[in-house]
Scaffold this active site. Structure first.
Site, mmCIF file in Angstrom:
data_model
loop_
_atom_site.group_PDB
_atom_site.id
_atom_site.type_symbol
_atom_site.label_atom_id
_atom_site.label_comp_id
_atom_site.label_asym_id
_atom_site.label_seq_id
_atom_site.Cartn_x
_atom_site.Cartn_y
_atom_site.Cartn_z
ATOM 1 N N SER A 1 0.804 -1.217 0.000
ATOM 2 C CA SER A 1 0.000 0.000 0.000
ATOM 3 C C SER A 1 0.839 1.269 0.000
ATOM 4 O O SER A 1 0.294 2.372 0.026
ATOM 5 C CB SER A 1 -0.943 0.011 1.215
ATOM 6 O OG SER A 1 -0.212 -0.042 2.415
ATOM 7 N N THR B 1 -2.518 3.752 4.592
ATOM 8 C CA THR B 1 -1.776 4.993 4.404
ATOM 9 C C THR B 1 -0.839 5.168 5.591
ATOM 10 O O THR B 1 -1.194 4.826 6.705
ATOM 11 C CB THR B 1 -2.744 6.194 4.356
ATOM 12 O OG1 THR B 1 -3.699 5.974 3.316
ATOM 13 C CG2 THR B 1 -2.005 7.486 4.096
ATOM 14 N N THR C 1 1.488 7.142 0.347
ATOM 15 C CA THR C 1 0.640 5.988 0.019
ATOM 16 C C THR C 1 0.725 5.675 -1.467
ATOM 17 O O THR C 1 1.072 6.543 -2.276
ATOM 18 C CB THR C 1 -0.831 6.266 0.380
ATOM 19 O OG1 THR C 1 -1.617 5.091 0.132
ATOM 20 C CG2 THR C 1 -1.399 7.418 -0.434
ATOM 21 N N ARG D 1 -6.710 8.269 -10.672
ATOM 22 C CA ARG D 1 -7.361 8.536 -9.389
ATOM 23 C C ARG D 1 -6.353 9.046 -8.379
ATOM 24 O O ARG D 1 -5.272 8.504 -8.215
ATOM 25 C CB ARG D 1 -8.019 7.259 -8.855
ATOM 26 C CG ARG D 1 -8.759 7.421 -7.523
ATOM 27 C CD ARG D 1 -7.916 7.020 -6.334
ATOM 28 N NE ARG D 1 -8.674 7.052 -5.070
ATOM 29 C CZ ARG D 1 -8.142 6.867 -3.869
ATOM 30 N NH1 ARG D 1 -6.858 6.623 -3.748
ATOM 31 N NH2 ARG D 1 -8.899 6.915 -2.778
ATOM 32 N N VAL D 2 -6.723 10.108 -7.669
ATOM 33 C CA VAL D 2 -5.933 10.634 -6.556
ATOM 34 C C VAL D 2 -6.846 10.704 -5.345
ATOM 35 O O VAL D 2 -7.955 11.237 -5.427
ATOM 36 C CB VAL D 2 -5.363 12.032 -6.870
ATOM 37 C CG1 VAL D 2 -4.671 12.619 -5.645
ATOM 38 C CG2 VAL D 2 -4.390 11.955 -8.046
ATOM 39 N N GLY D 3 -6.403 10.163 -4.242
ATOM 40 C CA GLY D 3 -7.201 10.169 -3.024
ATOM 41 C C GLY D 3 -6.969 11.401 -2.189
ATOM 42 O O GLY D 3 -6.488 12.434 -2.661
ATOM 43 N N ASP D 4 -7.268 11.271 -0.919
ATOM 44 C CA ASP D 4 -7.142 12.413 -0.008
ATOM 45 C C ASP D 4 -5.709 12.691 0.415
ATOM 46 O O ASP D 4 -5.351 13.816 0.769
ATOM 47 C CB ASP D 4 -7.996 12.169 1.241
ATOM 48 C CG ASP D 4 -7.509 10.956 2.030
ATOM 49 O OD1 ASP D 4 -7.233 9.911 1.398
ATOM 50 O OD2 ASP D 4 -7.430 11.027 3.264
ATOM 51 N N THR E 1 -6.819 8.110 7.236
ATOM 52 C CA THR E 1 -6.612 6.848 6.536
ATOM 53 C C THR E 1 -7.968 6.287 6.161
ATOM 54 O O THR E 1 -9.004 6.743 6.642
ATOM 55 C CB THR E 1 -5.828 5.851 7.404
ATOM 56 O OG1 THR E 1 -5.451 4.712 6.610
ATOM 57 C CG2 THR E 1 -6.653 5.379 8.581
ATOM 58 N N GLY E 2 -7.959 5.280 5.299
ATOM 59 C CA GLY E 2 -9.225 4.675 4.886
ATOM 60 C C GLY E 2 -9.609 5.097 3.483
ATOM 61 O O GLY E 2 -8.758 5.389 2.645
#
Length: 267
Positions: free
Chosen positions: A10, A123, A141, A151-154, A174-175
């Site tokens: 991850s 993360t 992460t 895609r880009v997360g937080d 996280t999550g």
């Protein structure tokens, strides 16, 4: 060290790829002097957090993405490395047989099954306070396994995956990043702390707000927040059990703690 660990699927080298087979990395670093550096969708460089720091120290910008981030890293002397390991590639090819995408809560805490049998996601967020009270924070992460290309997360977004404010504290999440981004999660935690809530209560407020906002849409998902006050107090809270965090003191004493959660179990 986790970024360079091929068994950590991850973060960094060995991270699970997107649905097209590309490993892309996100990272951010901040300090209480208002300095910020971040990268998103970075490819072919192991240490995303080091590139984020170079963005902070060597450019007038706060965020570089994609090919531009990779080109910058190589120009700064970072080495080009193939991030897709044989184990991660095998898991991806197994996943392609069904191409079913469903994030699984706390999968990083379960025993590994057959390759491709689950989406290992987590993360690394680090919040630090020096003996002089100075704060700094970082997050890194490889994001959701088998995510859509681009895609880009937080995580690399200041105020979503990480936030820090002088005289208040720092927070990380996280999550499932999309749920954190919807509420600018870590900025919300810091705002609550600025208003007088403890780090613990601020984390709880953010998690409960997600539930108020999203209702059944977040069923079975995991989101967790970690916060460090400028005075050294720590707080953590999650939607579901299984979120753990480590606290290390200046003396060297360290402990891994389970976070409290809003719900007792998924569903």
């Amino acid at each position: 060290m986790p970024e360079a660990d091929p068994t950590n699927h991850s973060v960094g080298y060995g991270g699970y790829p997107d649905r097209d087979g590309h490993v892309t990395l996100d990272a951010i670093i901040m300090d209480e002097d208002g300095r910020v550096g971040a990268v998103a969708a970075l490819e072919d460089v192991v240490h995303a957090i080091s590139v984020a720091r170079l963005v902070m120290e060597k450019t007038p910008h706060t965020l570089l993405v994609g090919e531009g981030a990779t080109r910058f890293a190589l120009a700064q002397g970072m080495q080009r490395t193939k991030l897709l390991t044989p184990e991660a590639e095998q898991a991806w090819r197994e996943w392609l047989k069904t191409a079913h995408y469903q994030p699984v809560a706390n999968i990083e805490n379960r025993l590994p099954g057959p390759p491709g049998s689950s989406l290992n996601h987590d993360t690394i967020g680090i919040l630090a306070r020096g003996l002089d009270g100075h704060l700094a924070a970082a997050c890194t992460t490889s994001g959701m396994a088998f995510k859509m290309r681009g895609r880009v997360g937080d995580s690399p977004q200041a105020g979503s995956g990480l936030f820090l404010e002088k005289g208040v504290g720092a927070a990380a999440s996280t999550g499932v990043g999309e749920e954190v981004t919807r509420i600018a999660g870590t900025a919300r935690v810091i705002a609550s702390m600025r208003a007088g809530l403890s780090p613990q209560k601020a984390c709880e407020e953010a998690v409960k707000h997600i539930v108020r906002l999203r209702g059944e849409a977040i069923k079975g998902m995991q989101v967790g927040f970690l916060a460090l006050g400028h005075d050294g107090r720590v707080g953590a809270y999650a939607l579901l059990p299984g979120f753990t965090y480590a606290v290390t003191r200046h003396s060297g004493a360290a402990e891994v703690l389970p976070s409290a959660s809003l719900f007792a179990q998924p569903g």
